[in-house]
Scaffold this motif. Structure first.
Motif, mmCIF file in Angstrom:
data_model
loop_
_atom_site.group_PDB
_atom_site.id
_atom_site.type_symbol
_atom_site.label_atom_id
_atom_site.label_comp_id
_atom_site.label_asym_id
_atom_site.label_seq_id
_atom_site.Cartn_x
_atom_site.Cartn_y
_atom_site.Cartn_z
ATOM 1 N N VAL A 1 12.418 -4.908 -18.783
ATOM 2 C CA VAL A 1 11.549 -5.392 -17.793
ATOM 3 C C VAL A 1 10.480 -4.259 -17.604
ATOM 4 C CG1 VAL A 1 11.287 -5.722 -15.267
ATOM 5 C CG2 VAL A 1 13.513 -6.491 -16.457
ATOM 6 N N HIS A 2 9.140 -4.705 -17.523
ATOM 7 C CA HIS A 2 8.203 -3.738 -17.500
ATOM 8 C C HIS A 2 7.513 -4.089 -16.077
ATOM 9 C CE1 HIS A 2 8.077 -2.333 -21.640
ATOM 10 N NE2 HIS A 2 8.427 -3.606 -21.948
ATOM 11 N N THR A 3 7.215 -3.064 -15.302
ATOM 12 C CA THR A 3 6.413 -3.368 -13.972
ATOM 13 C C THR A 3 4.923 -2.840 -14.265
ATOM 14 O OG1 THR A 3 6.619 -1.161 -12.999
ATOM 15 C CG2 THR A 3 8.358 -2.680 -12.601
ATOM 16 N N ALA A 4 4.228 -3.371 -13.524
ATOM 17 C CA ALA A 4 2.738 -3.054 -13.329
ATOM 18 C C ALA A 4 2.762 -1.905 -12.606
ATOM 19 C CB ALA A 4 1.894 -4.110 -12.770
ATOM 20 N N GLY A 5 1.560 -1.104 -12.580
ATOM 21 C CA GLY A 5 1.569 0.041 -11.789
ATOM 22 C C GLY A 5 1.620 -0.234 -10.390
ATOM 23 N N GLN A 6 2.407 0.339 -9.503
ATOM 24 C CA GLN A 6 2.419 -0.148 -7.881
ATOM 25 C C GLN A 6 1.990 1.146 -7.469
ATOM 26 O OE1 GLN A 6 3.875 -3.162 -7.087
ATOM 27 N NE2 GLN A 6 3.782 -3.414 -9.324
ATOM 28 N N VAL A 7 1.161 0.824 -6.298
ATOM 29 C CA VAL A 7 0.544 1.747 -5.407
ATOM 30 C C VAL A 7 1.265 1.727 -3.984
ATOM 31 C CG1 VAL A 7 -1.558 1.777 -6.618
ATOM 32 C CG2 VAL A 7 -1.368 0.189 -4.832
ATOM 33 N N GLY A 8 0.689 2.555 -3.290
ATOM 34 C CA GLY A 8 1.343 2.884 -1.809
ATOM 35 C C GLY A 8 0.829 2.155 -0.777
ATOM 36 N N VAL A 9 0.642 0.716 -1.054
ATOM 37 C CA VAL A 9 0.101 -0.215 -0.182
ATOM 38 C C VAL A 9 1.003 -0.766 0.508
ATOM 39 C CG1 VAL A 9 -1.352 -2.344 -0.060
ATOM 40 C CG2 VAL A 9 -2.401 -0.310 -1.326
ATOM 41 N N ASP A 10 0.967 -0.967 1.735
ATOM 42 C CA ASP A 10 2.098 -1.733 2.500
ATOM 43 C C ASP A 10 1.826 -3.297 2.341
ATOM 44 O OD1 ASP A 10 2.781 -3.531 5.047
ATOM 45 O OD2 ASP A 10 3.423 -1.542 5.570
ATOM 46 N N PRO A 11 2.796 -3.934 1.932
ATOM 47 C CA PRO A 11 2.616 -5.547 1.615
ATOM 48 C C PRO A 11 2.453 -6.295 2.694
ATOM 49 C CG PRO A 11 4.892 -4.700 1.203
ATOM 50 C CD PRO A 11 4.483 -3.364 1.758
ATOM 51 N N GLU A 12 2.682 -5.844 3.896
ATOM 52 C CA GLU A 12 2.223 -6.752 4.833
ATOM 53 C C GLU A 12 0.760 -6.486 5.496
ATOM 54 O OE1 GLU A 12 5.338 -6.698 7.833
ATOM 55 O OE2 GLU A 12 6.849 -6.865 6.606
ATOM 56 N N THR A 13 0.381 -5.091 5.682
ATOM 57 C CA THR A 13 -0.760 -4.862 6.123
ATOM 58 C C THR A 13 -1.820 -4.809 5.081
ATOM 59 O OG1 THR A 13 -0.531 -2.456 5.870
ATOM 60 C CG2 THR A 13 0.289 -3.472 8.064
ATOM 61 N N ARG A 14 -1.597 -4.668 3.918
ATOM 62 C CA ARG A 14 -2.413 -4.572 2.574
ATOM 63 C C ARG A 14 -3.277 -3.347 2.733
ATOM 64 N NH1 ARG A 14 0.512 -8.222 0.375
ATOM 65 N NH2 ARG A 14 0.214 -10.264 0.485
ATOM 66 N N GLN A 15 -2.722 -2.321 3.407
ATOM 67 C CA GLN A 15 -3.396 -0.975 3.736
ATOM 68 C C GLN A 15 -2.632 0.192 2.944
ATOM 69 O OE1 GLN A 15 -6.506 -0.677 5.077
ATOM 70 N NE2 GLN A 15 -6.480 -3.124 4.872
ATOM 71 N N PRO A 16 -3.110 1.314 2.485
ATOM 72 C CA PRO A 16 -2.681 2.347 1.980
ATOM 73 C C PRO A 16 -1.729 3.110 3.084
ATOM 74 C CG PRO A 16 -4.997 2.471 1.300
ATOM 75 C CD PRO A 16 -4.749 1.139 2.293
ATOM 76 N N ARG A 17 -0.589 3.526 2.614
ATOM 77 C CA ARG A 17 0.051 4.169 3.707
ATOM 78 C C ARG A 17 -0.800 5.700 3.659
ATOM 79 N NH1 ARG A 17 4.190 1.652 6.531
ATOM 80 N NH2 ARG A 17 5.286 0.418 4.994
ATOM 81 N N GLU A 18 -0.399 6.424 4.642
ATOM 82 C CA GLU A 18 -1.128 7.542 4.927
ATOM 83 C C GLU A 18 -0.194 8.769 4.423
ATOM 84 O OE1 GLU A 18 -4.205 9.421 6.459
ATOM 85 O OE2 GLU A 18 -3.858 7.255 6.925
ATOM 86 N N GLY A 19 -0.868 9.589 3.587
ATOM 87 C CA GLY A 19 -0.233 10.707 2.741
ATOM 88 C C GLY A 19 0.476 10.567 1.540
ATOM 89 N N VAL A 20 0.659 11.458 0.689
ATOM 90 C CA VAL A 20 1.136 11.152 -0.490
ATOM 91 C C VAL A 20 2.603 10.888 -0.488
ATOM 92 C CG1 VAL A 20 1.687 13.437 -1.300
ATOM 93 C CG2 VAL A 20 1.305 11.943 -2.996
ATOM 94 N N GLU A 21 3.311 11.391 0.300
ATOM 95 C CA GLU A 21 4.865 11.327 0.618
ATOM 96 C C GLU A 21 5.279 9.611 0.964
ATOM 97 O OE1 GLU A 21 3.301 13.583 2.315
ATOM 98 O OE2 GLU A 21 4.624 15.692 2.017
ATOM 99 N N ALA A 22 4.358 9.064 1.995
ATOM 100 C CA ALA A 22 4.356 7.835 2.403
ATOM 101 C C ALA A 22 3.781 6.916 1.174
ATOM 102 C CB ALA A 22 3.688 7.478 3.678
ATOM 103 N N GLN A 23 2.790 7.098 0.581
ATOM 104 C CA GLN A 23 2.637 6.446 -0.593
ATOM 105 C C GLN A 23 3.290 6.353 -1.567
ATOM 106 O OE1 GLN A 23 -1.612 6.587 -1.900
ATOM 107 N NE2 GLN A 23 -2.476 6.463 0.306
ATOM 108 N N THR A 24 4.078 7.499 -2.038
ATOM 109 C CA THR A 24 5.049 7.413 -2.959
ATOM 110 C C THR A 24 6.050 6.712 -2.767
ATOM 111 O OG1 THR A 24 4.519 9.739 -3.629
ATOM 112 C CG2 THR A 24 6.560 9.157 -4.390
ATOM 113 N N ARG A 25 6.688 6.762 -1.323
ATOM 114 C CA ARG A 25 7.902 5.926 -1.055
ATOM 115 C C ARG A 25 7.367 4.551 -1.092
ATOM 116 N NH1 ARG A 25 9.095 9.277 2.760
ATOM 117 N NH2 ARG A 25 10.803 9.988 1.717
ATOM 118 N N GLN A 26 6.228 4.058 -0.568
ATOM 119 C CA GLN A 26 6.024 2.751 -0.551
ATOM 120 C C GLN A 26 5.698 2.253 -2.085
ATOM 121 O OE1 GLN A 26 5.512 0.537 2.146
ATOM 122 N NE2 GLN A 26 5.909 -0.778 0.190
ATOM 123 N N ALA A 27 5.171 3.163 -3.083
ATOM 124 C CA ALA A 27 4.883 2.925 -4.414
ATOM 125 C C ALA A 27 6.362 2.556 -4.899
ATOM 126 C CB ALA A 27 4.176 3.694 -5.098
#
Length: 126
Positions: free
Chosen positions: A28-54
């Motif tokens: 199973v290969h995944t595409a690159g996932q970013v720290g964007v909230d699936p509901e708001t479609r906006q990036p999370r704030e800060g690298v920790e939150a973006q890493t967690r979301q990614a």
């Protein structure tokens, strides 16, 4: 072997002609996932939150294909700033147990507002 494409139920929309996850045989290969909230479609704030979301987005892509974080063999991490490595690593360590997957971390340019992108390769037991 046939190739199957998977899209998690709660995933940010694909930004182009690609699949969130592809399974061929036991891989199973995944595409690159970013720290964007699936509901708001906006990036999370800060690298920790973006890493967690990614990583949550990676988990969802894997799950859609029948895999989990414990099945991951290799991870690619793409950061925009070298100074974010330690913060990313601290969050990353919450998602994996020993023996850890192999990992590459490189520094790249991403779309504005994005600080990290993560992809994974998993293998399923027959």
């Amino acid at each position: 072997m046939s190739r199957q494409s998977f899209t998690p139920e709660r995933a940010p929309a694909a930004a182009g002609p690609y699949s969130h996850a592809v399974r061929i045989g036991p891989f199973v290969h995944t595409a690159g996932q970013v720290g964007v909230d699936p509901e708001t479609r906006q990036p999370r704030e800060g690298v920790e939150a973006q890493t967690r979301q990614a990583l949550e987005n990676v988990r969802a892509a894997l799950a859609a294909a029948g895999a989990g974080m414990g099945d991951v063999l290799r991870v690619g991490v793409y950061l925009t700033r070298a100074e974010d490595f330690a913060a990313m690593n601290a969050v990353y360590s919450e998602f994996f147990d020993a023996p850890y997957p192999a990992r590459s971390t490189v520094y790249v340019g991403l779309n504005p507002g994005l600080l990290v992108e993560i992809d994974a390769l998993a293998v399923l037991e027959p």
